[in-house]
Scaffold this motif. Structure first.
Motif, short mmCIF file in Angstrom:
data_model
loop_
_atom_site.label_atom_id
_atom_site.label_comp_id
_atom_site.label_asym_id
_atom_site.label_seq_id
_atom_site.Cartn_x
_atom_site.Cartn_y
_atom_site.Cartn_z
N GLY A 292 0.00 9.75 -4.80
CA GLY A 292 0.02 11.04 -4.51
C GLY A 292 1.05 11.81 -5.57
N PHE A 293 1.98 11.18 -6.03
CA PHE A 293 3.01 11.85 -6.99
C PHE A 293 2.18 12.00 -8.28
CE2 PHE A 293 6.09 11.46 -3.88
CZ PHE A 293 6.78 12.43 -3.81
N LEU A 294 1.17 11.13 -8.59
CA LEU A 294 0.59 11.38 -10.03
C LEU A 294 -0.49 12.50 -10.02
CD1 LEU A 294 -0.83 7.76 -10.59
CD2 LEU A 294 0.58 9.07 -12.19
N GLY A 295 -0.91 12.93 -8.63
CA GLY A 295 -1.71 14.16 -8.49
C GLY A 295 -0.56 15.31 -8.65
N PHE A 296 0.66 15.16 -7.81
CA PHE A 296 1.56 16.21 -7.90
C PHE A 296 1.90 16.33 -9.58
CE2 PHE A 296 3.07 15.25 -3.78
CZ PHE A 296 2.46 16.39 -3.01
N GLU B 138 10.15 10.26 -11.57
CA GLU B 138 11.52 9.50 -10.76
C GLU B 138 10.80 8.88 -9.50
OE1 GLU B 138 15.72 10.27 -9.01
OE2 GLU B 138 14.93 11.46 -10.45
N LEU B 139 10.26 9.47 -8.85
CA LEU B 139 9.56 9.09 -7.54
C LEU B 139 8.62 7.97 -7.75
CD1 LEU B 139 9.52 12.27 -5.28
CD2 LEU B 139 10.81 10.19 -5.07
N LYS C 159 0.43 15.77 -11.99
CA LYS C 159 -0.88 16.59 -13.04
C LYS C 159 -0.77 17.97 -12.72
CE LYS C 159 -5.70 16.15 -13.76
NZ LYS C 159 -7.00 15.60 -13.21
N ILE C 160 -0.57 18.40 -11.73
CA ILE C 160 -0.33 19.88 -11.21
C ILE C 160 1.05 20.52 -11.97
CG2 ILE C 160 -0.11 21.47 -9.51
CD1 ILE C 160 -1.44 19.43 -7.77
N ASP C 161 2.33 19.78 -11.68
CA ASP C 161 3.18 20.11 -12.18
C ASP C 161 3.35 20.22 -13.71
OD1 ASP C 161 4.21 20.37 -9.72
OD2 ASP C 161 5.12 18.51 -9.93
N MET C 162 2.67 19.19 -14.46
CA MET C 162 2.42 19.19 -15.88
C MET C 162 1.67 20.53 -16.25
SD MET C 162 2.07 15.25 -16.91
CE MET C 162 2.06 15.42 -18.79
N LYS D 237 0.75 -1.27 -0.25
CA LYS D 237 0.10 0.03 -0.04
C LYS D 237 0.77 1.30 -0.18
CE LYS D 237 -4.40 0.92 1.83
NZ LYS D 237 -5.38 0.91 2.92
N SER D 238 2.08 0.85 0.73
CA SER D 238 2.80 2.30 0.81
C SER D 238 3.24 3.13 -0.44
CB SER D 238 3.91 1.87 2.00
OG SER D 238 5.09 2.46 1.59
N PRO D 239 3.95 2.05 -1.58
CA PRO D 239 4.46 2.57 -2.64
C PRO D 239 3.10 3.07 -3.45
CG PRO D 239 4.89 0.14 -2.63
CD PRO D 239 4.38 0.48 -1.15
N LEU D 240 2.02 2.52 -3.42
CA LEU D 240 0.80 2.54 -4.14
C LEU D 240 0.21 4.12 -3.69
CD1 LEU D 240 -1.84 -0.10 -4.35
CD2 LEU D 240 -0.81 1.16 -6.33
N VAL D 241 0.46 4.34 -2.40
CA VAL D 241 0.07 5.76 -1.80
C VAL D 241 1.12 6.67 -2.34
CG1 VAL D 241 -0.20 7.19 0.25
CG2 VAL D 241 -1.00 4.70 0.12
N THR D 242 2.25 6.22 -2.45
CA THR D 242 3.35 7.27 -3.26
C THR D 242 2.90 7.47 -4.65
OG1 THR D 242 5.12 5.94 -1.92
CG2 THR D 242 5.93 7.55 -3.48
N ILE D 243 2.80 6.41 -5.19
CA ILE D 243 2.38 6.61 -6.71
C ILE D 243 1.23 7.61 -6.90
CG2 ILE D 243 1.71 5.35 -8.66
CD1 ILE D 243 3.14 3.09 -7.84
#
Ligand code: ADP
Length: 630
Positions: free
Chosen positions: A432-436, A454-455, A438-441, A424-430
């Motif tokens: 979370g960073f998919l959200g970032f 990368e993360l 989207k914003i960063d793109m 679950k922990s890498p999934l939460v990471t993925i």
């Protein structure tokens, strides 16, 4: 002429005087004219009391009547003989026989009569005594249960006691005058004749013969006879017929029941003799009184050597008292008992037997002897022991298996929990960073996008690693190659080969002990363990010292203990158990999924071995494990 007459009268008078009888002359009315006797004693009273008187006047009435009647008869027929009367004379009774004859013509009214009274007292007494004796004899004979008979010399019945009617149904008159043989069964007539012959020869033997009763029934009798003789002359036989039917029937019955008993005893004996079970009887001292064939065969000893000896000698010394106590405790309330014990055979082989003892009692309830039936239960006992052992082993296996299953279940629960938690922990990471991302793109921030990707990529790799390690772990319990004997150095070489590049890069110095034992294992799996341990030793090196790895084996309580020892950062003793848990990691600064030691433990345990850590923080780490060796 007168002279002649006188002579005749004198002669007559002398003749009369010579007669032993008493004489008196009477007229037809009984008046007495002359009265004399050869001896005074014979006279009832002196002549002077008689002469001129009538009989009725001088004699007792009953006697006078007899004489008067005799006179009447003599007058009628000229003479009379045979009337008998008795008189009490000087205190004793005397008997007389009277003969009367008319003197001249009895029709003449003046005719006198001469009466002769002969004293027959002696004869009468003898006759009376004879009659009494005969009467007594007869009544004795007739009171006997035995049939008494007399026969003439031709064997014809002349007397038979009336009891014949009661004994055999015949009236005495029916058989009188018939030969005795007509009463007997035809086959026994010869026997009876033999009896006569013996009797004549003076041998008085009885014979058992059969009488046929009037109702045609067979009666068993004892026949005995002896000759009748008088004056040395044999003139017939006398004898007895004793009915012994009831004795004979009882005897026949007894014989029959004895025969039956003998037959059943023979049958019983045959059964007992030939029974495959061991059967014996013994007295209260344990001394054998009977043994069957099976018993003799079993103890390889003849009956003659066993009888008279105590069966206890066949039993090992320590058990003798228990057995003695067991059979002597039998009583009316508890007459039988079964028990097992050991025996020693002549070849000193010790075997197990099962015996059932039964006490036998007499009518007074005293124990006569013991009967015992037994069988060899050695094989059964062995089987029972083996069965018990197998059951114990099975129970132990089931217990172990249950414990394993319980452990496996707990492990499984923890495993599922850990896997789901850690994945679950890498999934939460993925996520979370998919959200970032989207914003960063949207913001067009390429650097941040690069970092987000990368993360995300790192989290995916981590997940991949976790999944592949989980998969590996799950395979261990299922996929195990059959174990083979393989020298441990060979496995070490292979593991060192697989990690050679990493070892080279780490600069670690590896030393391997010589003469490592051969192990009985699934080699591929053990290589996997060694690779894991080597990789950890390379990974958890200390910066303070040059890395050193030592592979070896020492003997601990007869077991070979293999070890991989390094001089790295070591493990806190408090973490020694924890590090074997799935995905447990002491320090996340190092790469890894935290499954290596879990997998190693699993593999060692699948081989029936054990793994543990001997380590202290900063003082290197030694991982030890036991494996089945040749
Ligand atoms: P990983 O190495 O992937 O983290 P392991 O299951 O192999 O997982 O090891 C579990 C933990 O035990 C490691 O995270 C580490 O903290 C510790 N460990 C294992 N081997 C050693 C060692 N040789 N020296 C020091 N610590 C070790």
């Amino acid at each position: 002429m007168e002279n002649e007459l006188q002579k005749v009268q004198d002669k007559l008078s002398a003749t009369l005087d010579a007669l032993p009888d008493m004489l008196f002359e009477v007229d037809r009315h009984g008046r007495i004219y002359d009265y004399r006797a050869p001896i005074e004693k014979m006279l009832y009273a002196p002549p002077k009391e008689f002469i001129g008187k009538t009989i009725n006047q001088v004699l007792p009435k009953s006697v006078a009547n007899v004489i008067t009647k005799a006179i009447t008869q003599a007058i009628e027929h000229g003479r009379h003989v045979g009337s008998i009367y008795s008189l009490d004379m000087s205190g004793e009774k005397r008997w007389f026989e009277l003969s009367i004859a008319a003197k001249g013509d009895p029709k003449n009214p003046n005719c006198h009569l001469i009466a002769l009274a002969r004293d027959i007292t002696k004869r009468k007494r003898a006759e009376d005594a004879l009659r009494v004796a005969e009467e007594r004899f007869r009544s004795i004979l007739e009171s006997l249960d035995d049939t008494i008979f007399t026969l003439d010399d031709r064997g014809v019945i002349t007397y038979i006691s009336p009891v014949i009617k009661q004994n055999f149904g015949y009236d005495p008159d029916e058989v009188l005058g018939n030969p005795l043989s007509c009463l007997l069964a035809p086959e026994d007539v010869q026997d009876m004749e033999m009896c006569f012959k013996h009797a004549i020869a003076g041998q008085f033997k009885s014979r058992n013969v059969r009488v046929i009763s009037k109702k045609k029934q067979v009666r068993y009798v004892k026949f005995s006879c002896q000759p009748l003789q008088s004056g040395g002359q044999k003139f017939g036989f006398t004898g007895t017929i004793t009915d012994i039917t009831s004795d004979k029937l009882a005897e026949l019955k007894l014989k029959e029941s004895e025969d039956r008993l003998r037959q059943s005893e023979a049958k019983y004996r045959a059964i007992v003799e030939d029974m495959p079970n061991l059967i014996c009887s013994f007295n209260s001292d344990g001394v054998l009184t009977f043994v069957n064939n099976a018993y003799c065969d079993y103890f390889q000893t003849g009956e003659e050597d066993l009888l008279g000896t105590s069966f206890l000698t066949l039993i090992p010394e320590p058990s003798r008292k228990t057995i003695w106590d067991t059979f002597t405790a039998l009583n009316l309330q508890k007459p039988t008992l079964s028990y097992n014990h050991q025996v020693i055979l002549p070849n000193e082989e010790i075997r197990w037997q099962q015996w059932t003892d039964r006490a036998l009692f007499d009518q007074k309830n005293n124990i006569i002897e013991y009967q015992s039936i037994g069988e060899d239960i050695t094989e059964q006992k062995k089987m029972e022991d083996e069965l018990r052992k197998a059951r114990d082993e099975l129970e132990a296996k089931v217990k172990k298996r249950t414990e394993e299953l319980e452990r496996y279940n707990t492990e499984m629960e923890r495993f599922v929990y850990t896997v789901s938690h850690d994945l679950k922990s890498p999934l939460v990471t993925i996520s979370g960073f998919l959200g970032f991302l989207k914003i960063d793109m949207k913001a067009g921030d390429e650097d941040r996008v690069e970092k987000d990707l990368e993360l995300i990529y790192k989290a995916v790799s981590k997940m991949d690693l976790l999944l592949s390690e989980t998969l590996e772990l799950s395979r261990i319990g299922r996929v195990v190659n059959p174990p083979k004997y393989v020298p441990f150095d060979q496995l070490v070489d292979e593991a060192l080969g697989q990690t050679s590049e990493k070892i080279r890069l780490s600069g670690a110095k590896v030393s391997v002990a010589k003469k490592l034992p051969t192990v009985h294992v699934d080699g591929t799996r053990i290589i996997e363990v060694l690779v894991n341990l080597l990789e950890n030793s390379i990974k958890y090196t200390s910066e303070k010292v040059l890395p050193k790895i030592e592979i070896g084996c020492h003997v601990d309580e007869d077991d070979a203990v293999f070890f991989v020892k390094d001089n790295g950062i070591g493990i806190d003793p408090r973490q020694k158990e924890k590090v074997f848990e799935l995905f447990y990691r002491v320090d996340n600064d190092y790469d890894g999924a935290g499954a290596g030691l879990t997998i190693a433990k699993k593999i060692i345990e699948v081989h029936g071995g054990k793994i543990w850590i001997e380590s202290e923080l900063d003082r290197g780490c030694t991982i030890c494990f036991k494996l089945p060796i040749a």
